[in-house]
Structure formats: structure tokens, C-alpha cells
Design an enzyme around this catalytic site. Sequence first.
Site, PDB file in Angstrom:
ATOM      1  N   GLY A  57      44.327  37.221  45.703  1.00 16.06           N
ATOM      2  CA  GLY A  57      43.520  36.248  44.970  1.00 16.06           C
ATOM      3  C   GLY A  57      43.970  36.242  43.521  1.00 16.06           C
ATOM      4  O   GLY A  57      43.599  37.125  42.752  1.00 16.06           O
ATOM      5  N   ALA A  58      44.800  35.261  43.158  1.00 12.39           N
ATOM      6  CA  ALA A  58      45.365  35.210  41.800  1.00 12.39           C
ATOM      7  C   ALA A  58      44.648  34.179  40.943  1.00 12.39           C
ATOM      8  O   ALA A  58      45.250  33.553  40.073  1.00 12.39           O
ATOM      9  CB  ALA A  58      46.865  34.906  41.862  1.00 12.39           C
ATOM     10  N   GLY A  59      43.359  34.007  41.199  1.00 17.61           N
ATOM     11  CA  GLY A  59      42.545  33.148  40.349  1.00 17.61           C
ATOM     12  C   GLY A  59      42.257  33.823  39.026  1.00 17.61           C
ATOM     13  O   GLY A  59      42.946  34.779  38.639  1.00 17.61           O
ATOM     14  N   ASP A 110      48.188  34.651  46.615  1.00 15.91           N
ATOM     15  CA  ASP A 110      47.140  33.633  46.623  1.00 15.91           C
ATOM     16  C   ASP A 110      47.506  32.580  47.661  1.00 15.91           C
ATOM     17  O   ASP A 110      48.689  32.260  47.834  1.00 15.91           O
ATOM     18  CB  ASP A 110      46.996  32.988  45.240  1.00 15.91           C
ATOM     19  CG  ASP A 110      45.662  32.290  45.068  1.00 15.91           C
ATOM     20  OD1 ASP A 110      44.782  32.866  44.403  1.00 15.91           O
ATOM     21  OD2 ASP A 110      45.496  31.176  45.617  1.00 15.91           O
ATOM     22  N   ASN A 153      32.806  33.833  53.395  1.00 10.71           N
ATOM     23  CA  ASN A 153      33.508  34.885  52.662  1.00 10.71           C
ATOM     24  C   ASN A 153      33.769  36.113  53.524  1.00 10.71           C
ATOM     25  O   ASN A 153      34.771  36.816  53.332  1.00 10.71           O
ATOM     26  CB  ASN A 153      32.743  35.253  51.396  1.00 10.71           C
ATOM     27  CG  ASN A 153      33.017  34.267  50.273  1.00 10.71           C
ATOM     28  OD1 ASN A 153      33.927  33.448  50.363  1.00 10.71           O
ATOM     29  ND2 ASN A 153      32.238  34.320  49.214  1.00 10.71           N
ATOM     30  N   SER A 159      35.142  40.310  45.818  1.00  5.71           N
ATOM     31  CA  SER A 159      34.593  39.075  46.380  1.00  5.71           C
ATOM     32  C   SER A 159      33.081  39.177  46.558  1.00  5.71           C
ATOM     33  O   SER A 159      32.552  40.245  46.885  1.00  5.71           O
ATOM     34  CB  SER A 159      35.242  38.795  47.737  1.00  5.71           C
ATOM     35  OG  SER A 159      36.646  38.798  47.635  1.00  5.71           O
ATOM     36  N   HIS A 218      24.968  44.210  43.273  1.00  8.04           N
ATOM     37  CA  HIS A 218      25.592  43.405  42.223  1.00  8.04           C
ATOM     38  C   HIS A 218      25.016  41.988  42.325  1.00  8.04           C
ATOM     39  O   HIS A 218      25.665  41.045  42.766  1.00  8.04           O
ATOM     40  CB  HIS A 218      27.111  43.381  42.419  1.00  8.04           C
ATOM     41  CG  HIS A 218      27.855  42.610  41.369  1.00  8.04           C
ATOM     42  ND1 HIS A 218      27.805  42.940  40.031  1.00  8.04           N
ATOM     43  CD2 HIS A 218      28.677  41.536  41.461  1.00  8.04           C
ATOM     44  CE1 HIS A 218      28.557  42.089  39.358  1.00  8.04           C
ATOM     45  NE2 HIS A 218      29.090  41.219  40.202  1.00  8.04           N
TER      46      HIS A 218
END
Length: 314
Positions: free
Chosen positions: A10-12, A35, A97, A121, A177
Site C-alpha cells: 500500500g503505497a498511498g 501498490d 477490508n 489497515s 484504535h
Amino acid sequence: MKSRKVGIVGAGAVGATAAYTLSIMGTCHEIILFDIAEGVAKGKAIDMAQASYYSQQGTIITAAETPADIKDCDIVVITAGVPRKGDMTRADLLMINAKITKQVVENIKENSPDAIIICVSNPLDVMTYVTKQITGWDNNRIIGLAGALDGSRMAYQIQKLTGYAANQTGSLVIGDHGENMIPLPQKVSVGDIPLTELISPSQMAGIIERTKFGGAEIVKHLGTSGYYGPGRAIAHMVEAMLNDSKAIVSCCTMLDGEYGYKDVAVGVPIVLGAKGVEKIIELELDEETKEKFAVSVNSVKDGIDILKENNFFD
């Protein structure tokens, strides 16, 4: 850990910021990004590699063409997932997810079988639980980003109120969280002085409230979630493990009787070292905090139950 190789799926904004932070710190020998969006990981890897020219310690930064290229990593960070949108229910988000996480984790299990996994995530605590179930690995190798980020947000609120050095301010947030997180400023110090000696009870209550909505405050201004804070918190966790520093950090971890709970993942203070979670620290909680912790744990269990009701683990 010898290779000091970190994979980031995940390269966001969050994943890329974590990678860039690690490269500037010189923590890793190698970082590999992946990604599903074509070209994103490649472009960011090239950009970061060029930026790392100015770092004191060089870091090799590359992009994976396929998930199978995330191999032989010491640590893999998972930031992949989708945010909640429109009329999407909590159950919808959980299932989407969870399916993404399952696919990512199965690839990690096959290609980096000795790795420690950091889950980022959302919903984070449930995705940490999913990761544990899919891998079947020992609990110490599955960790979720939680209090490392929420604690830094609490320290920010304390520093803003007192004006005292941020790097001397303790941070401790336990629980999930999410909306049931439990900031514990009454248990931290600034320097060697307990915070209770420096501020009033009403100010303490304000810090707790603002910490719980620290992420929402950023969204209000940016229109999107923060990424510098999460990215730096991830880097802190990675560094603690690669350096075997035995750092005490509040993180999401699987409980096996600690605090009176089993088979659930939730944020508690842990010792982070080369093996991942080296120890879970059991705090003495007063009755009020125990009740809040129970609510927090049950909210995570509710999410896990949704997955079970939808036969996700079958």
C-alpha cells in the site's frame, strides 16, 4: 534480523510517508513498495531513492511488480484497504477490508515466512486479528499500529497545553484504535514530573477528549486522514524491532489471558524488540478504566463477530 529489509503493501499517503521516513532515518538497508494502482509504487520508489541521496545512510528503495516480490522481508507493513464511503455499513467495510487483508497476508505468508507484520489497515484491531488467524503465526509476530500513533497525538495535546518539551512528554493510550480508545494522561510524566502535578483535572479531561478526536480534527482541515503522524509512528515501531531496542510502545496485540481477555486484538503497552512483541505489560487499572477497557474490547469483538457471522474464517 540481518537483512533489515522492510516491505510496505500500500503505497498511498501513509505507506509512502512511512517508507520515506525510514529512508531519511537510515533505519533499513532495503525498502520495497507495492501498490495495486499501476505505477504508483514505482514512481514513489524512484522519487524516494533520489531523495535518499542526501541521507547520511543510503537505503535501497524499489517497487514490487507483483505481491510475490515482497519476499524475504524482516518486517512487512500493511496499509492496504479502503475507507468507509457513502452508504457503506460497518459490516460492508469490515468484509471488504478483511478480504483485502486476507489476500495480502496470504502472499506475505508464502513469500516472507519469517517476517513480523505491522497492520495499519482499518478497522485496525479487527484487521490485526484477521492477520493472526490467516497466518497462524505466534502472537508476537502480529502487531497493529494503535497507541504509537494515538499516544503521539496525546503528547501533542499535552505539549500544546503546557508548552514543555514534546520529546520529554510520555504517551499512553490503550484500547481499540477508534472511538473507544482510552488515553491515560494521568499515568504519564513530562520529564520526571507526573502530569497530574502540572495540570488541573479539567485540563486532563480536555486532553483526553481532544486525543480521542485527534484524527477527526485533521480530517476537518485536510478533508482526508493524516499521514505524517501515522508514517512516523510506523517508522518508530520498525526501528525498535530492527534495532532490538526493547522500546515500550502501546500497540495492538493479541491477548492470551492478559487483562482478563483472550482471542482478541487490542491496544496495550508492549515491549518491542527483534522478536516483535517481546512482552505485554499489564497495568494496574482502576475500576473506571477497567470498565472503559471492557467496552473497547467488546467493540473489537463485535467486529470479529460480524466476520464470523459472514463465514469469513471458514
